[in-house]
Every structure is written in structure tokens, then in C-alpha cells.
Design a protein around this motif. Sequence first.
Motif, PDB file in Angstrom:
ATOM      1  N   VAL A 152      10.348  -0.276 -35.033  1.00  0.00           N
ATOM      2  CA  VAL A 152       9.965  -0.861 -33.746  1.00  0.00           C
ATOM      3  C   VAL A 152       9.069   0.174 -33.068  1.00  0.00           C
ATOM      4  CG1 VAL A 152      10.780  -1.798 -31.555  1.00  0.00           C
ATOM      5  CG2 VAL A 152      12.161  -2.083 -33.626  1.00  0.00           C
ATOM      6  N   PRO A 153       7.745  -0.056 -33.023  1.00  0.00           N
ATOM      7  CA  PRO A 153       6.796   1.021 -32.720  1.00  0.00           C
ATOM      8  C   PRO A 153       6.600   1.334 -31.235  1.00  0.00           C
ATOM      9  CG  PRO A 153       5.590  -0.977 -33.204  1.00  0.00           C
ATOM     10  CD  PRO A 153       7.045  -1.315 -33.359  1.00  0.00           C
ATOM     11  N   CYS A 154       7.685   1.573 -30.496  1.00  0.00           N
ATOM     12  CA  CYS A 154       7.536   1.942 -29.088  1.00  0.00           C
ATOM     13  C   CYS A 154       7.416   3.460 -28.982  1.00  0.00           C
ATOM     14  CB  CYS A 154       8.678   1.390 -28.235  1.00  0.00           C
ATOM     15  SG  CYS A 154      10.331   1.697 -28.870  1.00  0.00           S
ATOM     16  N   ARG A 155       6.198   3.945 -29.203  1.00  0.00           N
ATOM     17  CA  ARG A 155       5.925   5.386 -29.127  1.00  0.00           C
ATOM     18  C   ARG A 155       5.736   5.803 -27.670  1.00  0.00           C
ATOM     19  NH1 ARG A 155       1.044   6.781 -31.259  1.00  0.00           N
ATOM     20  NH2 ARG A 155       0.230   4.670 -30.966  1.00  0.00           N
ATOM     21  N   VAL A 156       5.998   7.072 -27.403  1.00  0.00           N
ATOM     22  CA  VAL A 156       5.902   7.574 -26.035  1.00  0.00           C
ATOM     23  C   VAL A 156       4.775   8.602 -25.930  1.00  0.00           C
ATOM     24  CG1 VAL A 156       8.282   7.145 -25.345  1.00  0.00           C
ATOM     25  CG2 VAL A 156       7.728   9.243 -26.591  1.00  0.00           C
ATOM     26  N   THR A 157       4.335   8.826 -24.680  1.00  0.00           N
ATOM     27  CA  THR A 157       3.265   9.802 -24.437  1.00  0.00           C
ATOM     28  C   THR A 157       3.818  11.168 -24.062  1.00  0.00           C
ATOM     29  OG1 THR A 157       3.099   9.160 -22.097  1.00  0.00           O
ATOM     30  CG2 THR A 157       1.723   7.960 -23.677  1.00  0.00           C
ATOM     31  N   SER A 158       5.144  11.290 -23.990  1.00  0.00           N
ATOM     32  CA  SER A 158       5.773  12.580 -23.704  1.00  0.00           C
ATOM     33  C   SER A 158       6.956  12.773 -24.640  1.00  0.00           C
ATOM     34  CB  SER A 158       6.265  12.650 -22.254  1.00  0.00           C
ATOM     35  OG  SER A 158       7.037  13.821 -22.044  1.00  0.00           O
ATOM     36  N   PRO A 159       6.993  13.875 -25.381  1.00  0.00           N
ATOM     37  CA  PRO A 159       8.102  14.077 -26.324  1.00  0.00           C
ATOM     38  C   PRO A 159       9.440  14.300 -25.641  1.00  0.00           C
ATOM     39  CG  PRO A 159       6.721  16.048 -26.180  1.00  0.00           C
ATOM     40  CD  PRO A 159       6.015  14.980 -25.402  1.00  0.00           C
ATOM     41  N   SER A 160       9.443  14.546 -24.337  1.00  0.00           N
ATOM     42  CA  SER A 160      10.700  14.797 -23.619  1.00  0.00           C
ATOM     43  C   SER A 160      11.307  13.535 -23.008  1.00  0.00           C
ATOM     44  CB  SER A 160      10.470  15.834 -22.515  1.00  0.00           C
ATOM     45  OG  SER A 160       9.513  15.374 -21.576  1.00  0.00           O
ATOM     46  N   ALA A 161      10.690  12.380 -23.238  1.00  0.00           N
ATOM     47  CA  ALA A 161      11.201  11.128 -22.654  1.00  0.00           C
ATOM     48  C   ALA A 161      12.503  10.705 -23.327  1.00  0.00           C
ATOM     49  CB  ALA A 161      10.163  10.026 -22.798  1.00  0.00           C
ATOM     50  N   ASP A 162      13.404  10.101 -22.542  1.00  0.00           N
ATOM     51  CA  ASP A 162      14.620   9.493 -23.069  1.00  0.00           C
ATOM     52  C   ASP A 162      14.353   8.005 -23.288  1.00  0.00           C
ATOM     53  OD1 ASP A 162      16.168  11.844 -22.957  1.00  0.00           O
ATOM     54  OD2 ASP A 162      16.523  11.554 -20.824  1.00  0.00           O
ATOM     55  N   VAL A 163      14.586   7.529 -24.509  1.00  0.00           N
ATOM     56  CA  VAL A 163      14.215   6.152 -24.865  1.00  0.00           C
ATOM     57  C   VAL A 163      15.417   5.427 -25.456  1.00  0.00           C
ATOM     58  CG1 VAL A 163      12.575   4.708 -26.121  1.00  0.00           C
ATOM     59  CG2 VAL A 163      11.891   6.998 -25.388  1.00  0.00           C
ATOM     60  N   SER A 164      15.583   4.164 -25.065  1.00  0.00           N
ATOM     61  CA  SER A 164      16.658   3.334 -25.604  1.00  0.00           C
ATOM     62  C   SER A 164      16.086   1.990 -26.045  1.00  0.00           C
ATOM     63  CB  SER A 164      17.761   3.118 -24.559  1.00  0.00           C
ATOM     64  OG  SER A 164      17.229   2.594 -23.352  1.00  0.00           O
ATOM     65  N   LEU A 165      16.774   1.332 -26.977  1.00  0.00           N
ATOM     66  CA  LEU A 165      16.350   0.050 -27.547  1.00  0.00           C
ATOM     67  C   LEU A 165      17.252  -1.058 -27.030  1.00  0.00           C
ATOM     68  CD1 LEU A 165      14.530  -1.484 -29.598  1.00  0.00           C
ATOM     69  CD2 LEU A 165      16.252  -0.940 -31.348  1.00  0.00           C
ATOM     70  N   HIS A 166      16.643  -2.186 -26.619  1.00  0.00           N
ATOM     71  CA  HIS A 166      17.405  -3.277 -25.999  1.00  0.00           C
ATOM     72  C   HIS A 166      17.038  -4.624 -26.621  1.00  0.00           C
ATOM     73  CE1 HIS A 166      18.790  -0.758 -22.530  1.00  0.00           C
ATOM     74  NE2 HIS A 166      17.725  -0.054 -22.900  1.00  0.00           N
TER      75      HIS A 166
END
Length: 366
Positions: free
Chosen positions: A187-201
Motif C-alpha cells: 500500500v504505497p502511502c509514502r511520507v515526506t519525513s522519515p520521522s512521521a508516525d503512520v498507521s493503516l486504516h
Amino acid sequence: MKPLALLALAGLLLELQTGVCQQPKRKEDLSENRIRPGRKRTKVRYPKLKEKESGKAGSILTQVLDKGRFLRLGETLTLNPGKTLELRCKGSKIGWAYPSYLDTFNDTRLTVKQQEKFGQLILTSPSAADTGEYSCWPVLCDGDECEKDIDRTSATYIYFTDKDELFVPSPMYFEIVYMRPDAPATVPCRVTSPSADVSLHREVPPEEISVDGTAISYNPTKGFILQNPSPEYQGAYYCKGTIKSTPQISSKYMLLYVEVPSGPPYASLEASADSVIAGDTFNITCTVLGEPEVDVSFRWRFPGQDMRPVLIHNEWRLINRGLSHTTRISKSVITVEDVEESIDLGRYICTAKNKHGETSVAMSIN
């Protein structure tokens, strides 16, 4: 006289003892400070441990900084958007790779040049959408044949961090992710900051998906990776990211399960008639079931190929095989009108080809 002699002898012994004890120290001091004629003192320099571990030591990819300064790049680099990015790669003939959409949309902000001793990539006004991997490699040529020097390829993943664009923007609001039984799905939800906290819903029923780092893991350069996808994951999803307590939502993703594994196409033939007579019309259909996003091309060989025209029609569509499976069905139909027995009877061969390989099947018309 006797006491004086004894006193002199004691003083002599004391001096000799003191000299013996101090002698090693004098030698040590002299050895440290002595500069031998004709020899130059050198200082041993050891490579920095961090540089060796990061892989920078062998990298040929550098970023051009202000005032002619250069930074040899490692695995990742975090930059602010807006300021022109200039990369250089040492070599007289250099190949480049960068986020594919820069080519897809023929972006004029990107310039790639080959100088005498280095390759140069310049990206003006970079934005969060330009986040991705940038790589370069020497191109080795032998006459007209050239190939990529894989052993000397250098790559850096560059984050263009934008507080208003936590997720790398997508040209599509709704993306389809195909899952298959023989490969991980992303699921290609890439971020622009490596320090972001990401969750899948999941949207329906609404729930946060548990990420254990094994069955499901997250990589900021790729997205959420499902190691062993199954039909139960099918549905609509989105990602939620936070940085400094500010939440943002990604694009939507529709996960579809594909029952056909990756590989060369599996083709089958079906004829409208097994036998024909002069003047008849018949057709043969070549059918391939495959991955939804993989194109299939067809070619035919038949008895009257060089002597008469035929009609060939190609088509494809997606079909749902039950609630959990999506498959692409591709067809090629060859139609022969006004049959001539001396020309049109014999073997008809269909060859189907995709990115994994090709398959040929044949049948005879009598």
C-alpha cells in the motif's frame, strides 16, 4: 678519614642508584621527541567509522552545496522543498534514475547533462512530490553496445519534507493495489519525513490495522507491506500520518485479490467449428487469464498467412470471479471468411506474450 670515606662512598652509591632509576624515563622522553635526520613525522589517520558503515566511502553520488562545497551522499537525505537540487556523479558516461513521474509528465524542472568528467542532474523548485530514490551509475560501452555498471551504482532516497504535505502526493485520488498469492503487496502511502508516525486504516468496517512488523510492516520509502496477502484484506484503505501532533490523511487505496500468480500467460484456444467446407466462415479465439495490470499481446501464424487477408480483433476486460478474486481476461479472435480448402485448412498457432514471457498454443482446422 674513615668517616669521610664512608660518607663519600654513600653519596656515590646514591647518585648511581638515582641515575639507574631515571635512565628509562630519559630514554622514553628522548624517543618521543627525537626527530631523526631525513625523516618526516607523519600522523596516522583512520577512516571514520560512521562513514564506513553508511556506505558513503564507495559512493560516486554527491550533492552540490553552496560555494562549491560537495556532500557525498549515503542511503537517505532530508531537504526542504523549494531550493534547487544539484547532484553529480563521477564518470565520463553516466546513467540516471529518478522518480518516474518526472518523465511521465515531461517535467521541465528536471535537467540531466553529461559533462567531461561527471554527470549532472538539476531539479529546480523541488516539492514534496519529488520525494523518492535518485541513483546514478557509470555506463560501460564496447563499441555500440553499452551496459549499466551495477557494481558501482549509487542511490540515495531524498525526502523533501513539507509540513503541509506529509504524504507524497499522488496523481490519482483513488489507487488500485492488486494482491496475488505468490508475492507481497504494498500500500504505497509514502511520507515526506522519515520521522512521521503512520498507521493503516480500513474504511468498511472502520478499523485500524494492526502492524506487527512481520505479517504487515511499514517502510517510509515504500509504504505498508503485506507479506502474505489473502482475500480477507480486500477492500478500501487509507493511511493516517502525524508529525508534531498534526494528523493528515493519504489517498484512498482499493485492495483487490488476484487469483492468477505472476508468470508467462496461460493461453487456450476455442474454434467456432472443428471442420469446415469451401465457402464457410469460422473463427478461433485465443484466451488468456492473467494479472489485472499486466498487458498481453498476441500474434498469429496460420496456413493462408501470405496468400489472403483475415480479420483479427483483440480485447480485454476485468472480471470478478467470486467476491474475492479479480482477473484480467484478454482475447484475440481470428476470423476467416469464404474458406478455400486448398489454402485455409491446417494448423493455427496463437502466441500470447506478457512481461514474464510467452506461450504458444495450436489447433488444426480440417
